[in-house]
Design a protein around this motif. Structure first.
Motif, PDB file in Angstrom:
ATOM      1  N   TRP A  43       0.830  -1.205   0.000  1.00  0.00           N
ATOM      2  CA  TRP A  43       0.000   0.000   0.000  1.00  0.00           C
ATOM      3  C   TRP A  43       0.867   1.258   0.000  1.00  0.00           C
ATOM      4  CZ3 TRP A  43      -1.249   3.858   3.740  1.00  0.00           C
ATOM      5  CH2 TRP A  43      -2.299   4.685   3.338  1.00  0.00           C
ATOM      6  N   ILE A  44       1.931   1.247   0.822  1.00  0.00           N
ATOM      7  CA  ILE A  44       2.831   2.401   0.882  1.00  0.00           C
ATOM      8  C   ILE A  44       3.573   2.580  -0.440  1.00  0.00           C
ATOM      9  CG2 ILE A  44       4.943   3.292   1.966  1.00  0.00           C
ATOM     10  CD1 ILE A  44       3.912   2.020   4.605  1.00  0.00           C
ATOM     11  N   SER A  45       4.111   1.486  -0.979  1.00  0.00           N
ATOM     12  CA  SER A  45       4.867   1.596  -2.234  1.00  0.00           C
ATOM     13  C   SER A  45       3.946   1.939  -3.399  1.00  0.00           C
ATOM     14  CB  SER A  45       5.658   0.315  -2.518  1.00  0.00           C
ATOM     15  OG  SER A  45       4.793  -0.786  -2.739  1.00  0.00           O
ATOM     16  N   GLY A  46       2.705   1.453  -3.378  1.00  0.00           N
ATOM     17  CA  GLY A  46       1.749   1.815  -4.427  1.00  0.00           C
ATOM     18  C   GLY A  46       1.398   3.287  -4.383  1.00  0.00           C
ATOM     19  N   SER A  47       1.217   3.817  -3.180  1.00  0.00           N
ATOM     20  CA  SER A  47       0.947   5.250  -3.032  1.00  0.00           C
ATOM     21  C   SER A  47       2.148   6.073  -3.479  1.00  0.00           C
ATOM     22  CB  SER A  47       0.604   5.575  -1.574  1.00  0.00           C
ATOM     23  OG  SER A  47      -0.607   4.957  -1.203  1.00  0.00           O
ATOM     24  N   ALA A  48       3.349   5.614  -3.119  1.00  0.00           N
ATOM     25  CA  ALA A  48       4.564   6.319  -3.525  1.00  0.00           C
ATOM     26  C   ALA A  48       4.744   6.280  -5.039  1.00  0.00           C
ATOM     27  CB  ALA A  48       5.782   5.718  -2.826  1.00  0.00           C
ATOM     28  N   ALA A  49       4.462   5.134  -5.653  1.00  0.00           N
ATOM     29  CA  ALA A  49       4.593   5.022  -7.105  1.00  0.00           C
ATOM     30  C   ALA A  49       3.611   5.942  -7.815  1.00  0.00           C
ATOM     31  CB  ALA A  49       4.373   3.570  -7.544  1.00  0.00           C
ATOM     32  N   LEU A 108      -2.082 -17.750   2.640  1.00  0.00           N
ATOM     33  CA  LEU A 108      -1.120 -16.732   3.064  1.00  0.00           C
ATOM     34  C   LEU A 108       0.093 -16.676   2.147  1.00  0.00           C
ATOM     35  CD1 LEU A 108      -1.243 -17.175   6.942  1.00  0.00           C
ATOM     36  CD2 LEU A 108      -2.063 -15.208   5.631  1.00  0.00           C
ATOM     37  N   VAL A 109       0.629 -17.831   1.789  1.00  0.00           N
ATOM     38  CA  VAL A 109       1.791 -17.862   0.894  1.00  0.00           C
ATOM     39  C   VAL A 109       1.416 -17.281  -0.468  1.00  0.00           C
ATOM     40  CG1 VAL A 109       3.355 -19.401  -0.363  1.00  0.00           C
ATOM     41  CG2 VAL A 109       2.984 -19.729   2.083  1.00  0.00           C
ATOM     42  N   TRP A 110       0.236 -17.641  -0.959  1.00  0.00           N
ATOM     43  CA  TRP A 110      -0.227 -17.111  -2.245  1.00  0.00           C
ATOM     44  C   TRP A 110      -0.340 -15.594  -2.190  1.00  0.00           C
ATOM     45  CZ3 TRP A 110      -4.567 -14.592  -4.267  1.00  0.00           C
ATOM     46  CH2 TRP A 110      -4.697 -14.651  -5.658  1.00  0.00           C
ATOM     47  N   TYR A 111      -0.939 -15.072  -1.116  1.00  0.00           N
ATOM     48  CA  TYR A 111      -1.068 -13.627  -0.967  1.00  0.00           C
ATOM     49  C   TYR A 111       0.292 -12.946  -0.791  1.00  0.00           C
ATOM     50  CZ  TYR A 111      -6.150 -13.048  -0.765  1.00  0.00           C
ATOM     51  OH  TYR A 111      -7.482 -12.979  -1.064  1.00  0.00           O
ATOM     52  N   ILE A 112       1.201 -13.568  -0.059  1.00  0.00           N
ATOM     53  CA  ILE A 112       2.531 -12.977   0.128  1.00  0.00           C
ATOM     54  C   ILE A 112       3.234 -12.827  -1.210  1.00  0.00           C
ATOM     55  CG2 ILE A 112       4.845 -13.414   1.060  1.00  0.00           C
ATOM     56  CD1 ILE A 112       3.414 -14.550   3.581  1.00  0.00           C
ATOM     57  N   PHE A 113       3.207 -13.882  -2.027  1.00  0.00           N
ATOM     58  CA  PHE A 113       3.852 -13.770  -3.339  1.00  0.00           C
ATOM     59  C   PHE A 113       3.144 -12.760  -4.233  1.00  0.00           C
ATOM     60  CE2 PHE A 113       6.062 -17.779  -2.347  1.00  0.00           C
ATOM     61  CZ  PHE A 113       7.341 -17.407  -2.733  1.00  0.00           C
ATOM     62  N   THR A 114       1.819 -12.675  -4.129  1.00  0.00           N
ATOM     63  CA  THR A 114       1.073 -11.673  -4.887  1.00  0.00           C
ATOM     64  C   THR A 114       1.497 -10.268  -4.466  1.00  0.00           C
ATOM     65  OG1 THR A 114      -0.822 -13.163  -5.100  1.00  0.00           O
ATOM     66  CG2 THR A 114      -1.241 -10.825  -5.435  1.00  0.00           C
ATOM     67  N   GLU A 115       1.580 -10.043  -3.159  1.00  0.00           N
ATOM     68  CA  GLU A 115       1.977  -8.729  -2.645  1.00  0.00           C
ATOM     69  C   GLU A 115       3.415  -8.397  -3.032  1.00  0.00           C
ATOM     70  OE1 GLU A 115      -0.065  -6.429  -0.716  1.00  0.00           O
ATOM     71  OE2 GLU A 115      -1.450  -7.757  -1.749  1.00  0.00           O
ATOM     72  N   LEU A 116       4.307  -9.369  -2.937  1.00  0.00           N
ATOM     73  CA  LEU A 116       5.701  -9.125  -3.314  1.00  0.00           C
ATOM     74  C   LEU A 116       5.817  -8.758  -4.796  1.00  0.00           C
ATOM     75  CD1 LEU A 116       7.524 -11.946  -1.315  1.00  0.00           C
ATOM     76  CD2 LEU A 116       7.557  -9.483  -0.847  1.00  0.00           C
ATOM     77  N   GLY A 117       5.026  -9.413  -5.639  1.00  0.00           N
ATOM     78  CA  GLY A 117       5.016  -9.062  -7.065  1.00  0.00           C
ATOM     79  C   GLY A 117       4.525  -7.642  -7.277  1.00  0.00           C
ATOM     80  N   SER A 118       3.493  -7.263  -6.543  1.00  0.00           N
ATOM     81  CA  SER A 118       2.962  -5.911  -6.643  1.00  0.00           C
ATOM     82  C   SER A 118       3.969  -4.881  -6.136  1.00  0.00           C
ATOM     83  CB  SER A 118       1.658  -5.812  -5.846  1.00  0.00           C
ATOM     84  OG  SER A 118       1.121  -4.521  -5.926  1.00  0.00           O
ATOM     85  N   ILE A 119       4.689  -5.209  -5.074  1.00  0.00           N
ATOM     86  CA  ILE A 119       5.715  -4.305  -4.547  1.00  0.00           C
ATOM     87  C   ILE A 119       6.824  -4.113  -5.579  1.00  0.00           C
ATOM     88  CG2 ILE A 119       7.510  -4.057  -2.773  1.00  0.00           C
ATOM     89  CD1 ILE A 119       5.512  -5.597  -0.886  1.00  0.00           C
ATOM     90  N   ASN A 122       5.544  -1.804  -8.174  1.00  0.00           N
ATOM     91  CA  ASN A 122       5.543  -0.439  -7.654  1.00  0.00           C
ATOM     92  C   ASN A 122       6.947   0.153  -7.691  1.00  0.00           C
ATOM     93  OD1 ASN A 122       2.792  -0.658  -7.150  1.00  0.00           O
ATOM     94  ND2 ASN A 122       3.074  -1.208  -5.006  1.00  0.00           N
ATOM     95  N   ALA A 123       7.951  -0.660  -7.362  1.00  0.00           N
ATOM     96  CA  ALA A 123       9.337  -0.188  -7.411  1.00  0.00           C
ATOM     97  C   ALA A 123       9.707   0.204  -8.839  1.00  0.00           C
ATOM     98  CB  ALA A 123      10.278  -1.271  -6.883  1.00  0.00           C
ATOM     99  N   THR A 124       9.255  -0.585  -9.807  1.00  0.00           N
ATOM    100  CA  THR A 124       9.496  -0.254 -11.212  1.00  0.00           C
ATOM    101  C   THR A 124       8.835   1.074 -11.562  1.00  0.00           C
ATOM    102  OG1 THR A 124       9.629  -2.588 -11.807  1.00  0.00           O
ATOM    103  CG2 THR A 124       9.188  -1.042 -13.590  1.00  0.00           C
ATOM    104  N   ASP A 125       7.601   1.261 -11.102  1.00  0.00           N
ATOM    105  CA  ASP A 125       6.878   2.510 -11.369  1.00  0.00           C
ATOM    106  C   ASP A 125       7.554   3.713 -10.712  1.00  0.00           C
ATOM    107  OD1 ASP A 125       5.053   1.083 -12.850  1.00  0.00           O
ATOM    108  OD2 ASP A 125       3.526   1.034 -11.261  1.00  0.00           O
ATOM    109  N   MET A 126       8.313   3.464  -9.639  1.00  0.00           N
ATOM    110  CA  MET A 126       9.041   4.551  -8.980  1.00  0.00           C
ATOM    111  C   MET A 126      10.384   4.806  -9.662  1.00  0.00           C
ATOM    112  SD  MET A 126       8.313   4.201  -4.899  1.00  0.00           S
ATOM    113  CE  MET A 126       8.445   2.432  -4.714  1.00  0.00           C
ATOM    114  N   GLY A 127      10.732   3.987 -10.654  1.00  0.00           N
ATOM    115  CA  GLY A 127      11.969   4.190 -11.398  1.00  0.00           C
ATOM    116  C   GLY A 127      13.103   3.267 -11.039  1.00  0.00           C
ATOM    117  N   ALA A 128      12.878   2.332 -10.128  1.00  0.00           N
ATOM    118  CA  ALA A 128      13.943   1.399  -9.735  1.00  0.00           C
ATOM    119  C   ALA A 128      14.022   0.253 -10.741  1.00  0.00           C
ATOM    120  CB  ALA A 128      13.676   0.843  -8.346  1.00  0.00           C
ATOM    121  N   PRO A 129      15.232  -0.147 -11.095  1.00  0.00           N
ATOM    122  CA  PRO A 129      15.348  -1.326 -11.958  1.00  0.00           C
ATOM    123  C   PRO A 129      15.059  -2.590 -11.154  1.00  0.00           C
ATOM    124  CG  PRO A 129      17.520  -0.507 -11.376  1.00  0.00           C
ATOM    125  CD  PRO A 129      16.526   0.449 -10.788  1.00  0.00           C
TER     126      PRO A 129
END
Length: 164
Positions: A43-49, A108-119, A122-129
């Motif tokens: 949520w934080i990284s999505g808002s930042a992106a 939980l594992v499925w959601y964790i991997f989903t969230e990590l993919g989204s993070i 978001n990092a890509t959208d913020m400009g990080a490779p």
């Protein structure tokens, strides 16, 4: 208190908390904590992106919070399902199997991997490779979690099951 001992006190408190948490909730508690941490970071990284791209919107942020609330509901459903399955197995000794948990950890594992993919997105959208292999690894982890309870797909039959 001497300032040179503050780090020792902090380390002792952290170890005491981790020990008490592990004793109370075990590995499943740490999995839940990891999932909650990933949800917050997403949520934080999505808002930042969104802010970095200049298109942050309170409506989109609110939709993200509702999405997270829906995930919490699914996790609660999985926990209740595990409780019901555990009670059923315990009270049907003819089955001859032991059951603790299955549905909740897989969810939980499925959601964790989903969230990590989204993070990572978001990092890509913020400009990080972000290395392509990392996104592939996260997708593979999510797919592996899905395969743990691989039931036949019949989306048309699902509605019939729950409407009875």
């Amino acid at each position: 208190m001497d300032n040179s001992n503050i780090f020792l006190v902090l380390k002792a408190a952290l170890v005491a908390f981790a020990g008490a948490f592990s004793a109370a909730f075990g590995w499943l508690g740490w999995l839940i904590l990891a999932w909650v941490g990933c949800m917050v970071l997403d949520w934080i990284s999505g808002s930042a992106a969104a802010a970095a791209q200049g298109n942050w919107s309170s409506a989109v942020a609110r939709a993200g919070i509702w999405h997270k609330a829906g995930m919490i509901v699914v996790v609660l459903v999985a926990a209740v399902a595990d409780c019901v399955l555990g009670m059923a197995v315990e009270h049907l000794p003819a089955l001859g199997i032991e059951y603790t948990v299955l549905v909740l950890p897989v969810i939980l594992v499925w959601y964790i991997f989903t969230e990590l993919g989204s993070i990572a997105e978001n990092a890509t959208d913020m400009g990080a490779p972000v290395p392509a292999w990392l996104t592939k690894l996260l997708a593979a982890g999510k797919q592996l979690a899905e395969q743990q309870l691989d039931l036949p797909d019949s989306p048309d039959d699902t509605d019939d099951i729950f409407d009875q």
